[in-house]
Design a protein around this motif. Structure first.
Motif, PDB file in Angstrom:
ATOM      1  N   TYR A  77       6.196  -2.841  10.934  1.00 36.58           N
ATOM      2  CA  TYR A  77       6.803  -3.631   9.858  1.00 36.58           C
ATOM      3  C   TYR A  77       8.009  -4.363  10.397  1.00 36.58           C
ATOM      4  O   TYR A  77       8.885  -3.781  10.981  1.00 36.58           O
ATOM      5  CB  TYR A  77       7.216  -2.683   8.742  1.00 36.58           C
TER       6      TYR A  77
ATOM      7  N   LEU B 242      -0.517  -8.614   8.571  1.00 37.76           N
ATOM      8  CA  LEU B 242      -1.815  -8.243   8.037  1.00 37.76           C
ATOM      9  C   LEU B 242      -2.830  -9.359   8.236  1.00 37.76           C
ATOM     10  O   LEU B 242      -2.534 -10.532   8.024  1.00 37.76           O
ATOM     11  CB  LEU B 242      -1.708  -7.941   6.536  1.00 37.76           C
TER      12      LEU B 242
ATOM     13  N   ASN C 261       4.698 -10.780   8.278  1.00 35.53           N
ATOM     14  CA  ASN C 261       3.588 -10.037   7.708  1.00 35.53           C
ATOM     15  C   ASN C 261       2.472  -9.999   8.729  1.00 35.53           C
ATOM     16  O   ASN C 261       1.912 -11.015   9.070  1.00 35.53           O
ATOM     17  CB  ASN C 261       3.113 -10.724   6.425  1.00 35.53           C
TER      18      ASN C 261
ATOM     19  N   THR D  95       5.802  -4.221  -1.073  1.00 30.21           N
ATOM     20  CA  THR D  95       5.800  -3.026  -0.237  1.00 30.21           C
ATOM     21  C   THR D  95       7.218  -2.525  -0.051  1.00 30.21           C
ATOM     22  O   THR D  95       8.176  -3.292  -0.123  1.00 30.21           O
ATOM     23  CB  THR D  95       5.133  -3.303   1.127  1.00 30.21           C
TER      24      THR D  95
ATOM     25  N   TYR E 168      -9.718  -1.884   1.069  1.00 29.52           N
ATOM     26  CA  TYR E 168      -9.348  -2.089  -0.322  1.00 29.52           C
ATOM     27  C   TYR E 168     -10.610  -2.331  -1.149  1.00 29.52           C
ATOM     28  O   TYR E 168     -11.583  -2.918  -0.664  1.00 29.52           O
ATOM     29  CB  TYR E 168      -8.447  -3.329  -0.467  1.00 29.52           C
TER      30      TYR E 168
ATOM     31  N   ASP F  50      11.151  -3.551  -1.547  1.00 21.75           N
ATOM     32  CA  ASP F  50      12.006  -4.561  -0.935  1.00 21.75           C
ATOM     33  C   ASP F  50      11.273  -5.871  -0.689  1.00 21.75           C
ATOM     34  O   ASP F  50      11.813  -6.950  -0.906  1.00 21.75           O
ATOM     35  CB  ASP F  50      12.533  -4.036   0.410  1.00 21.75           C
ATOM     36  N   ALA F  51      10.088  -5.789  -0.178  1.00 15.91           N
ATOM     37  CA  ALA F  51       9.365  -6.987   0.234  1.00 15.91           C
ATOM     38  C   ALA F  51       8.319  -7.387  -0.800  1.00 15.91           C
ATOM     39  O   ALA F  51       7.658  -6.544  -1.394  1.00 15.91           O
ATOM     40  CB  ALA F  51       8.693  -6.749   1.583  1.00 15.91           C
TER      41      ALA F  51
ATOM     42  N   ARG G 296      -7.010  -0.568   6.879  1.00 16.95           N
ATOM     43  CA  ARG G 296      -7.222  -0.044   5.537  1.00 16.95           C
ATOM     44  C   ARG G 296      -8.360  -0.759   4.847  1.00 16.95           C
ATOM     45  O   ARG G 296      -8.667  -1.906   5.168  1.00 16.95           O
ATOM     46  CB  ARG G 296      -5.923  -0.070   4.736  1.00 16.95           C
TER      47      ARG G 296
ATOM     48  N   TYR H 106       6.511 -15.016   1.830  1.00 19.65           N
ATOM     49  CA  TYR H 106       6.926 -13.634   1.670  1.00 19.65           C
ATOM     50  C   TYR H 106       8.444 -13.555   1.684  1.00 19.65           C
ATOM     51  O   TYR H 106       9.129 -14.450   2.197  1.00 19.65           O
ATOM     52  CB  TYR H 106       6.313 -12.720   2.740  1.00 19.65           C
TER      53      TYR H 106
ATOM     54  N   ALA I 129      10.015  -8.593  10.178  1.00 19.93           N
ATOM     55  CA  ALA I 129      10.283  -9.719   9.293  1.00 19.93           C
ATOM     56  C   ALA I 129       9.026 -10.493   8.938  1.00 19.93           C
ATOM     57  O   ALA I 129       8.998 -11.241   7.988  1.00 19.93           O
ATOM     58  CB  ALA I 129      11.308 -10.652   9.931  1.00 19.93           C
TER      59      ALA I 129
ATOM     60  N   TYR J 290       5.179 -10.547  -1.617  1.00 23.09           N
ATOM     61  CA  TYR J 290       4.302 -11.507  -0.944  1.00 23.09           C
ATOM     62  C   TYR J 290       3.485 -12.287  -1.967  1.00 23.09           C
ATOM     63  O   TYR J 290       3.145 -11.760  -3.029  1.00 23.09           O
ATOM     64  CB  TYR J 290       3.318 -10.772  -0.019  1.00 23.09           C
TER      65      TYR J 290
ATOM     66  N   ARG K  48      10.158  -0.556   2.194  1.00 21.30           N
ATOM     67  CA  ARG K  48      10.530  -0.356   3.593  1.00 21.30           C
ATOM     68  C   ARG K  48      10.182   1.042   4.056  1.00 21.30           C
ATOM     69  O   ARG K  48       9.810   1.258   5.191  1.00 21.30           O
ATOM     70  CB  ARG K  48      12.028  -0.596   3.780  1.00 21.30           C
TER      71      ARG K  48
ATOM     72  N   GLN L 261      11.614 -10.553   2.211  1.00 18.90           N
ATOM     73  CA  GLN L 261      11.968  -9.166   2.543  1.00 18.90           C
ATOM     74  C   GLN L 261      13.176  -8.678   1.776  1.00 18.90           C
ATOM     75  O   GLN L 261      13.324  -7.469   1.575  1.00 18.90           O
ATOM     76  CB  GLN L 261      12.242  -9.067   4.042  1.00 18.90           C
TER      77      GLN L 261
ATOM     78  N   GLN M  38       0.558  -2.417   1.094  1.00 19.85           N
ATOM     79  CA  GLN M  38       0.903  -3.360   0.044  1.00 19.85           C
ATOM     80  C   GLN M  38       0.189  -3.007  -1.256  1.00 19.85           C
ATOM     81  O   GLN M  38      -0.978  -2.640  -1.255  1.00 19.85           O
ATOM     82  CB  GLN M  38       0.545  -4.782   0.476  1.00 19.85           C
TER      83      GLN M  38
END
Lengths: 115, 115
Positions: free
Chosen positions: A97, A103, A101, B94, A36, B30-31, A34, B48, A99, B33, B96, B50, B104
Motif C-alpha cells: 500500500y 490493483l 493504487n 480502504t 470478488y 483513509d483512502a 482476491r 483516488y 500513494a 477511490y 490504512r 489518500q 477495498q
C-alpha cells in the motif's frame, strides 16, 4: 504491462453442479490476489484473499487456489445455487500500500445458474 | 455494500451538462477511490484520495474531477468534457490498517446514462 485475464467470459450451469473459474495474471511485483462477487447492478463483495504463501483458501462453497509460480488462480464453486448467479472478478494487488493504487482488475466471468 | 453509500443509483446526463455522483463512507477509512466499469471490461481507476484535501489522477481521469473536503466524502463530477460517460461508477474505500492487503470495500454503484 500488468494484466489479469479471466476465463471463461461467461458460463451457464445447472443448479447443484460444480464449476471452476480461471484467472491468469502478469502483475509484478505480486502482493495478493482476491476474488470478488458482483451481483448485477451492485458493487463487488470480497470472497477470498490470498498472499504469495497461500495456495488455497475457502469461504463456504467457494474455494480459491493460487499458483504463484505459474501466476494462475482458480475459483471453484461447489453445489451451485441460484444465488451464485453473478460476475466473479479476479483482482491482483501489485505491491505494498502506498500513494498509488496497485490493483489490476480482470474483466470478470459472468456465471448464470439455472434451475 | 458495507458502510459506503453511493447516490443516486441511476443518473441521466444531458449534452453539455456536468453531473456529480456522491460517495459517503462511515468506515473511518483513509483512502477512497472512484472506478468506472464498462461491460466485459475490468474496473478502471478514475481518481483516488489518500487523505483529506489531496487526490491523485488514476488511469482515466480526463473529463472527471473530484474533491475531498471531508474524510467521509469523495464526490465525483463527470464534466461535459467526458464524451462517453455512460457507464457504471463504483466508489471504494480502504483503511490504512488494512493497507498491506489493500482490501477495498465497494459501494452499490451509480449507473450513468446520457439522454
Amino acid at each position: 504491462k500488468n494484466q489479469v485475464e479471466q476465463s471463461p467470459q461467461s458460463l451457464i450451469i445447472l443448479e447443484g453442479k460444480n464449476c471452476t473459474l480461471q484467472c491468469n495474471y502478469t502483475v509484478s511485483p505480486f502482493s495478493n490476489l482476491r476474488w470478488y462477487k458482483q451481483d448485477t447492478g451492485r458493487g463487488p463483495v470480497s470472497l477470498t484473499i490470498m498472499t504469495f504463501s497461500e495456495n488455497t483458501k475457502s469461504n463456504g462453497r467457494y474455494t480459491a487456489t493460487l499458483d504463484a509460480d505459474t501466476k494462475q488462480s482458480s475459483l471453484h464453486i461447489t453445489a451451485s445455487q441460484l444465488s451464485d448467479s453473478a460476475s466473479y472478478i479476479c483482482v491482483v494487488s501489485g505491491g505494498q500500500y502506498n500513494a498509488g493504487n496497485m490493483l489490476t482488475f480482470g474483466g470478470g466471468t459472468r456465471l448464470m445458474v439455472k434451475p | 455494500d458495507g458502510g459506503i453509500t453511493q447516490s443516486p443509483k441511476y443518473l441521466f446526463r444531458k449534452e453539455g451538462q456536468n453531473v456529480t455522483l456522491s460517495c459517503e463512507q462511515n468506515l473511518n477509512h483513509d483512502a477512497m477511490y472512484w472506478y468506472r466499469q464498462d461491460p466485459g471490461q475490468g474496473l478502471r481507476l478514475i481518481y483516488y484520495s489518500q487523505i483529506v484535501n489531496d487526490f491523485q489522477k488514476g488511469d482515466i481521469a480526463e473529463g472527471y474531477s473530484v474533491s475531498r473536503e471531508k474524510k467521509e466524502s469523495f464526490p465525483l463530477t463527470v464534466t461535459s468534457a467526458q464524451k462517453n460517460p455512460t457507464a457504471f461508477y463504483l466508489c471504494a474505500s480502504t483503511s490504512r490498517r488494512e493497507g498491506a492487503k489493500n482490501i477495498q470495500y465497494f459501494g452499490a454503484g451509480t449507473r450513468l446514462s446520457v439522454l
